[in-house]
Scaffold this motif. Structure first.
Motif, PDB file in Angstrom:
ATOM      1  N   ARG A  50     -32.877  10.388 -16.064  1.00 43.03           N
ATOM      2  CA  ARG A  50     -33.206   8.945 -16.329  1.00 43.03           C
ATOM      3  C   ARG A  50     -32.000   8.239 -17.411  1.00 43.03           C
ATOM      4  O   ARG A  50     -31.585   7.060 -17.089  1.00 43.03           O
ATOM      5  CB  ARG A  50     -34.499   8.626 -16.667  1.00 43.03           C
ATOM      6  N   ARG A  51     -31.803   9.060 -18.409  1.00 37.14           N
ATOM      7  CA  ARG A  51     -30.882   8.590 -19.365  1.00 37.14           C
ATOM      8  C   ARG A  51     -29.319   8.703 -18.898  1.00 37.14           C
ATOM      9  O   ARG A  51     -28.591   7.933 -19.513  1.00 37.14           O
ATOM     10  CB  ARG A  51     -31.003   9.289 -20.903  1.00 37.14           C
ATOM     11  N   ALA A  52     -29.095   9.627 -18.150  1.00 41.81           N
ATOM     12  CA  ALA A  52     -27.669   9.539 -17.651  1.00 41.81           C
ATOM     13  C   ALA A  52     -27.436   8.397 -16.760  1.00 41.81           C
ATOM     14  O   ALA A  52     -26.583   7.847 -16.938  1.00 41.81           O
ATOM     15  CB  ALA A  52     -27.463  10.998 -16.998  1.00 41.81           C
ATOM     16  N   GLN A  53     -28.488   8.289 -15.807  1.00 40.73           N
ATOM     17  CA  GLN A  53     -28.368   6.858 -15.167  1.00 40.73           C
ATOM     18  C   GLN A  53     -28.006   5.781 -16.049  1.00 40.73           C
ATOM     19  O   GLN A  53     -27.592   4.660 -15.696  1.00 40.73           O
ATOM     20  CB  GLN A  53     -29.178   6.724 -14.017  1.00 40.73           C
ATOM     21  N   TRP A  54     -29.066   5.659 -16.972  1.00 34.29           N
ATOM     22  CA  TRP A  54     -29.253   4.409 -17.783  1.00 34.29           C
ATOM     23  C   TRP A  54     -27.822   4.439 -18.477  1.00 34.29           C
ATOM     24  O   TRP A  54     -27.238   3.287 -18.610  1.00 34.29           O
ATOM     25  CB  TRP A  54     -30.264   4.652 -18.946  1.00 34.29           C
ATOM     26  N   LEU A  55     -27.379   5.416 -19.308  1.00 34.59           N
ATOM     27  CA  LEU A  55     -25.984   5.099 -19.766  1.00 34.59           C
ATOM     28  C   LEU A  55     -24.848   4.829 -18.946  1.00 34.59           C
ATOM     29  O   LEU A  55     -24.098   4.031 -19.136  1.00 34.59           O
ATOM     30  CB  LEU A  55     -25.588   6.551 -20.484  1.00 34.59           C
ATOM     31  N   LEU A  56     -24.951   5.470 -17.892  1.00 35.49           N
ATOM     32  CA  LEU A  56     -23.772   5.110 -16.604  1.00 35.49           C
ATOM     33  C   LEU A  56     -24.109   3.391 -16.408  1.00 35.49           C
ATOM     34  O   LEU A  56     -22.842   2.837 -16.395  1.00 35.49           O
ATOM     35  CB  LEU A  56     -23.989   5.714 -15.629  1.00 35.49           C
ATOM     36  N   ASP A  57     -25.188   2.963 -16.117  1.00 35.51           N
ATOM     37  CA  ASP A  57     -25.392   1.543 -15.978  1.00 35.51           C
ATOM     38  C   ASP A  57     -25.001   0.647 -17.230  1.00 35.51           C
ATOM     39  O   ASP A  57     -24.286  -0.221 -16.997  1.00 35.51           O
ATOM     40  CB  ASP A  57     -26.979   1.304 -15.649  1.00 35.51           C
ATOM     41  N   VAL A  58     -25.455   1.222 -18.250  1.00 34.41           N
ATOM     42  CA  VAL A  58     -24.756   0.274 -19.402  1.00 34.41           C
ATOM     43  C   VAL A  58     -23.557   0.426 -19.710  1.00 34.41           C
ATOM     44  O   VAL A  58     -22.876  -0.538 -19.877  1.00 34.41           O
ATOM     45  CB  VAL A  58     -25.721   0.876 -20.699  1.00 34.41           C
ATOM     46  N   ALA A  59     -22.894   1.615 -19.351  1.00 28.34           N
ATOM     47  CA  ALA A  59     -21.548   1.528 -19.818  1.00 28.34           C
ATOM     48  C   ALA A  59     -20.548   0.816 -18.543  1.00 28.34           C
ATOM     49  O   ALA A  59     -19.347   0.540 -18.739  1.00 28.34           O
ATOM     50  CB  ALA A  59     -20.922   3.142 -19.609  1.00 28.34           C
ATOM     51  N   SER A  60     -21.319   0.664 -17.224  1.00 29.38           N
ATOM     52  CA  SER A  60     -20.477  -0.250 -16.207  1.00 29.38           C
ATOM     53  C   SER A  60     -20.640  -1.572 -16.496  1.00 29.38           C
ATOM     54  O   SER A  60     -19.829  -2.263 -15.744  1.00 29.38           O
ATOM     55  CB  SER A  60     -21.295   0.408 -14.867  1.00 29.38           C
ATOM     56  N   LYS A  61     -21.548  -2.178 -17.326  1.00 35.38           N
ATOM     57  CA  LYS A  61     -21.514  -3.523 -17.500  1.00 35.38           C
ATOM     58  C   LYS A  61     -20.411  -3.843 -18.449  1.00 35.38           C
ATOM     59  O   LYS A  61     -20.107  -3.214 -19.405  1.00 35.38           O
ATOM     60  CB  LYS A  61     -22.640  -3.867 -18.490  1.00 35.38           C
ATOM     61  N   SER A  62     -19.776  -5.031 -18.029  1.00 34.63           N
ATOM     62  CA  SER A  62     -18.327  -5.447 -18.906  1.00 34.63           C
ATOM     63  C   SER A  62     -18.977  -6.334 -19.969  1.00 34.63           C
ATOM     64  O   SER A  62     -19.921  -7.490 -19.758  1.00 34.63           O
ATOM     65  CB  SER A  62     -17.540  -6.099 -18.025  1.00 34.63           C
TER      66      SER A  62
END
Length: 172
Positions: A160-172
């Motif tokens: 869950r945290r990997a997906q969350w970090l990926l989602d957060v990092a994808s936001k500009s």
């Protein structure tokens, strides 16, 4: 905390006590020294009121009025509208997002670990940002030059945290 989540063990030192106080103020709404003393006691840290007062002063904790009118302790530059305990997920996501959006090149989960790759020289900064935010299920980080290992409480949390970090990092 569920039965599978390891309990955080702290040494009986002043530095560990200050860290526990700061973490409590970052993750909870603490309205009194007696409440804070009980939170610490629940972690096995016994402290006198005088010592607690000195510790709060040393970490620059102040009382602030939250949006709902509650007066609570806060650490650092936390303002009324953005006390981390009032909205922990949103606050952590905002602050982590500012850093990660430009510094994360890849994220992968492996059992209870999340491996985060960054440009050369950025890993320790990224790890520090993650460590300073109260992120549910994250026990801590280890950083090299371009890789951060995020240690999670269990395998599911890591996913869950990997997906969350990926989602957060994808936001500009």
């Amino acid at each position: 905390m569920n039965d599978r989540t390891p309990a955080l063990q702290r040494p009986a030192s002043r530095t560990a006590r200050l860290s526990a106080i700061e973490q409590a103020l970052l993750t909870r709404i603490v309205t009194s020294q007696s409440q804070l003393s009980q939170i610490l006691a629940d972690q096995g840290i016994e402290v006198t009121q005088a010592t607690l007062s000195r510790d709060l002063d040393e970490i620059h904790a102040t009382k602030t009025r939250l949006a709902d009118g509650t007066v609570a302790y806060a650490v650092g530059k936390t303002g009324v509208e953005d006390h981390p305990a009032a909205n922990p997920d949103g606050k952590a996501e905002q602050q982590i997002g500012r850093v990660l959006s430009g510094l994360v090149t890849s994220v992968a989960a492996a059992r209870n670990l999340v491996v985060v790759h960054t440009p050369s020289g950025a890993a320790q900064y990224v790890a520090s940002v993650i460590d300073k935010q109260p992120v549910e299920g994250v026990l801590g980080t280890i950083a090299g030059d371009d890789t951060v290992m995020v240690i999670c409480a269990d395998d599911d949390t890591a996913g869950r945290r990997a997906q969350w970090l990926l989602d957060v990092a994808s936001k500009s």
